[in-house]
Design a protein around this motif. Structure first.
Motif: not given
Ligand SMILES: [Ca+2]
Ligand SMILES: [Ca+2]
Length: 324
Positions: A196, A178, A199, A134, A317-318
């Protein structure tokens, strides 16, 4: 190739599990069916929590929360008995295992208890083989303070001119916050993953095409992979900015003991049309068979040639790579 029915059914369960895992749907979805009463539980209400996917040496992090401030924490499978009727929620936090971080799906996550019922809740942990999936880990990069850049620990960043020629160190893809909302980029409330963190990965500055690459050793899974019936799931939240085409493709390449490619999986970039021209991250996934001779895997986020402005607005992300 031929896959046995039992293997296929088993893997379908894994897919359902992973879908729940990466979407967080279990936390948001009400119980679909009425709780099922189990025999021998007459006279009292209980929740039977069944934890799977962890060695006995790793403690699960399960919480059962209910009416009147009821809270019970569990580290392994257990039956929580003598409960008052009411609505209970079961959650499971990620844990660290010897082979990587593991996250859990909870099914069902919401339980409505009535008298004389025991309801079974499945907490299934799955190991994500990627490190820093992530983009939450990485020190601040001082050379680009205006973008509040962070290193992408475990992911190798590269910015190029679009022909593959590497550019300078100030053109790399990086992680950012974010909370920044830089140049209209994703924020905490932008469409994207529920979990999330702080970052996300970004294509970066002044490059035409950038990549983030991570290779994971799979020697520990050689016996399972060697059967030729192991499957992989590759998934990630991918996105971009407004009507710009800037976006990451996500691929996995399976390598044999000699480092030669023996198979792959790919996820196409999310397009502006996919996002209705709104800044957003969308979950994408693919699956397939892991070639029997695989000994490592390289996962790569590779941006399409950026066209809008001087900033490469490919977002991710992720990212998840799981094999089972
Ligand atoms: Ca993240
Ligand atoms: Ca751009």
């Amino acid at each position: 190739m031929n896959v046995s029915r039992s293997t296929r059914n088993s893997f379908q369960r894994v897919l359902v599990l992973l879908t729940v895992l990466v979407t967080g749907a279990a936390l948001a979805t009400p119980v679909a069916a009425a709780p099922r009463a189990l025999p021998g539980a007459a006279g009292r209400a209980a929740i039977q929590v069944v934890v799977t996917g962890l060695d006995a040496s790793v403690a699960a992090r399960v919480t059962v929360a209910g009416p009147h401030g009821y809270l019970k924490r569990l580290t392994k499978s257990a039956t929580v008995a003598n409960l008052l009727p009411g609505t209970y929620r079961v959650t499971a936090r990620p844990v660290t295992t010897a082979t990587g971080p593991a996250a859990a799906s909870v099914t069902p996550a919401k339980v409505v208890l009535t008298r004389s019922r025991t309801v079974k809740v499945q907490v299934a942990y799955v190991v994500n083989l990627l490190v820093n999936p992530g983009f939450e880990s990485g020190a601040a990069v001082a050379s680009v303070p205006e973008y509040k850049a962070f290193a992408t620990d475990a992911w190798t960043p590269l910015g190029t001119d679009g022909t593959g020629k590497p550019l300078g160190a100030d053109t790399f893809p990086y992680a950012t916050l974010y909370a920044n909302g830089i140049n209209g980029g994703p924020t905490a409330s932008t469409a994207g993953p529920r979990d999330r963190g702080a970052r996300y990965a970004s294509g970066g500055i002044h490059n035409t095409k950038s990549t983030l690459t991570q290779t994971v050793a799979l020697d520990a899974l050689a016996a399972v992979i060697g059967t030729g019936q192991a499957h992989f799931v590759l998934s990630g939240w991918l996105g971009g900015y407004a009507s710009q085409v800037d976006a990451f493709a996500l691929t996995v390449t399976f390598l044999d003991a000699g480092g030669q490619p023996v198979g792959s999986g790919a996820i196409a970039p999310v397009t502006p049309a996919d996002r209705s021209n709104a800044t957003a991250l969308i979950l994408r996934s693919t699956t397939g068979v892991v070639p029997a001779t695989t000994r490592s895997a390289t996962v790569q986020l590779a941006s399409v040639p950026a066209t809008g402005g001087s900033y490469n607005d490919a977002y991710a992300d992720n990212i998840l790579l799981a094999i089972g």
